[in-house]
Design an enzyme around this catalytic site. Structure first.
Site, PDB file in Angstrom:
ATOM      1  N   ARG A 181       0.758  -1.383   0.110  1.00 57.38           N
ATOM      2  CA  ARG A 181      -0.063  -0.005  -0.165  1.00 57.38           C
ATOM      3  C   ARG A 181       0.869   1.323   0.009  1.00 57.38           C
ATOM      4  O   ARG A 181       0.665   2.279  -0.701  1.00 57.38           O
ATOM      5  CB  ARG A 181      -0.931  -0.120   1.268  1.00 57.38           C
ATOM      6  CG  ARG A 181      -1.917   1.063   1.108  1.00 57.38           C
ATOM      7  CD  ARG A 181      -3.130   0.877   2.281  1.00 57.38           C
ATOM      8  NE  ARG A 181      -2.540   1.126   3.516  1.00 57.38           N
ATOM      9  CZ  ARG A 181      -3.265   0.762   4.740  1.00 57.38           C
ATOM     10  NH1 ARG A 181      -4.708   0.473   4.531  1.00 57.38           N
ATOM     11  NH2 ARG A 181      -2.720   0.968   5.757  1.00 57.38           N
ATOM     12  N   LYS A 211      -2.683   6.765   0.912  1.00 54.28           N
ATOM     13  CA  LYS A 211      -2.549   7.099   2.309  1.00 54.28           C
ATOM     14  C   LYS A 211      -1.543   8.155   2.421  1.00 54.28           C
ATOM     15  O   LYS A 211      -0.375   7.880   2.627  1.00 54.28           O
ATOM     16  CB  LYS A 211      -2.143   5.731   2.953  1.00 54.28           C
ATOM     17  CG  LYS A 211      -2.359   6.164   4.678  1.00 54.28           C
ATOM     18  CD  LYS A 211      -2.321   4.891   5.631  1.00 54.28           C
ATOM     19  CE  LYS A 211      -2.121   4.821   6.790  1.00 54.28           C
ATOM     20  NZ  LYS A 211      -3.347   5.480   7.604  1.00 54.28           N
ATOM     21  N   GLU A 244     -16.184   5.994   5.641  1.00 53.13           N
ATOM     22  CA  GLU A 244     -15.726   5.273   6.658  1.00 53.13           C
ATOM     23  C   GLU A 244     -15.290   6.445   7.644  1.00 53.13           C
ATOM     24  O   GLU A 244     -16.025   7.511   7.709  1.00 53.13           O
ATOM     25  CB  GLU A 244     -13.877   5.106   6.156  1.00 53.13           C
ATOM     26  CG  GLU A 244     -13.176   6.228   5.458  1.00 53.13           C
ATOM     27  CD  GLU A 244     -12.029   5.919   4.822  1.00 53.13           C
ATOM     28  OE1 GLU A 244     -11.303   4.800   5.122  1.00 53.13           O
ATOM     29  OE2 GLU A 244     -11.273   6.440   4.208  1.00 53.13           O
TER      30      GLU A 244
HETATM   31  N1  PMP Z   1      -9.273   4.491   6.878  1.00 50.56           N
HETATM   32  C1  PMP Z   1      -8.445   5.706   7.070  1.00 50.56           C
HETATM   33  C2  PMP Z   1      -8.694   6.902   6.450  1.00 50.56           C
HETATM   34  C3  PMP Z   1      -7.350   5.468   7.803  1.00 50.56           C
HETATM   35  O1  PMP Z   1      -6.280   6.252   7.846  1.00 50.56           O
HETATM   36  C4  PMP Z   1      -6.904   4.141   8.156  1.00 50.56           C
HETATM   37  C5  PMP Z   1      -5.486   3.893   8.825  1.00 50.56           C
HETATM   38  N2  PMP Z   1      -5.623   4.359  10.340  1.00 50.56           N
HETATM   39  C6  PMP Z   1      -7.837   2.928   7.870  1.00 50.56           C
HETATM   40  C7  PMP Z   1      -9.043   3.118   7.161  1.00 50.56           C
HETATM   41  C8  PMP Z   1      -7.748   1.766   8.290  1.00 50.56           C
HETATM   42  O2  PMP Z   1      -6.770   0.868   7.602  1.00 50.56           O
HETATM   43  P1  PMP Z   1      -5.932  -0.243   8.079  1.00 50.56           P
HETATM   44  O3  PMP Z   1      -6.614  -1.227   8.495  1.00 50.56           O
HETATM   45  O4  PMP Z   1      -4.948  -0.543   7.064  1.00 50.56           O
HETATM   46  O5  PMP Z   1      -4.907   0.503   9.184  1.00 50.56           O
END
Ligand code: PMP
Length: 286
Positions: free
Chosen positions: A52, A151, A184
């Protein structure tokens, strides 16, 4: 002993771990990052996080000056040096030092750093009893702006959403996308359960493709819980039997109230609890 931070191949004490005020990561949010957990000395889903990171970097046209192996080794060394068995890693790559204009061509070398530390996203009590959230007025990025799948170091929309949550006296905010559908939470993915089926927004609904989200989808399959990726509206959240969020830092946290509506009986539901337990087992045993 003070915590050590890895910056571009060298270790620094936490107090001396600094980057330049001319770094475009700071000046413009020009960079990408990952937040990763370490459980019992193992970097959880390290390959997925590295993929990622490199994917995010590709979209913003940032050439990471380290290989996957070098970054993996930097994380492993930092964890060892700080004597952590369980911790949280922040892996960041910035555009590097440049001038005061935007032009990234003036930044000859991107910088990377690795911080290892402890983190607690929400109080323990919220994991047991659930938390109240609101939907924020500020939305997730339009996919034709910086994609929510990247990200990046620019979390301002998400930070504004968190401020709205704080104004409402709750710990977290749900963000919608540019079409008004559920995306989200400010730094976590969202799931609901209704009539025994687990539902979560699709990748094209304006979400980060969470690595914890993928694990939860897999665990649903293993546990024979139907799980569907589907566009959701606020109404779906309000009438859900259960709701929870997922993320590397937050892990699996139950949501029991959304915009003043009590979800299910107002306590974490059986599917949420089952997935919480299965997730914790998985992080230790695989
Ligand atoms: N959405 C956002 C906007 C995030 O920053 C994150 C990570 N903190 C997630 C979802 C969750 O992703 P992950 O499970 O890979 O940490």
């Amino acid at each position: 002993m003070p915590l050590k931070v890895w910056i571009d191949g060298k270790f620094y004490d936490k107090a001396d771990a600094k980057i330049s005020v001319y770094d475009h990561g700071l000046l413009y949010g020009d960079g990408v990052f990952e937040g990763i957990r370490v459980y019992s000395g193992r970097i959880f889903k390290v390959e997925e996080h590295l993929t990622r990171l490199f994917d995010s970097a590709k979209t913003i046209r940032l050439a990471i000056p380290y290989s996957r192996e070098e970054l993996r080794a930097a994380m492993t060394e930092t964890i060892k040096l700080n004597n952590f068995a369980d911790c949280y890693i922040r892996l960041v790559v910035t555009r590097g030092v440049g001038y005061l204009g935007l032009n990234p061509a003036k930044c000859p070398r991107p910088s990377a750093f690795v911080i290892t530390d402890t983190i607690e996203m929400y109080p323990r009590e919220m994991y047991d009893n659930g938390m109240a959230v609101i939907t924020a007025s500020v939305i997730r990025n339009h996919p034709n702006a910086i994609s929510p799948r990247v990200k990046s170091l620019n979390y301002l929309n998400n930070i504004l959403a968190r401020l709205e949550a704080a104004d409402a006296g709750v710990s977290e905010a749900i963000m919608l996308n540019h079409e008004g559908n559920v995306a989200e939470c400010s730094a976590d993915n969202i799931f609901i359960a209704r009539h025994g089926t687990v539902l979560t927004p699709t990748i094209t609904d304006g979400i980060l493709e969470g690595i914890t989200r993928d694990v939860i989808i897999d665990l649903c399959t293993r546990l024979n819980i139907p799980c569907v990726e589907k566009t959701l509206q606020r109404h779906d959240l309000y009438i859900a039997d259960e709701c929870f969020l997922t993320g590397s830092a937050a892990e699996v946290a139950p949501i029991t109230k959304i915009d003043g509506r009590i979800i299910g009986p107002g306590t974490p539901g059986p599917i949420t609890k089952k997935l919480q337990e299965a997730f914790h087992r998985y992080t230790r045993e695989g």
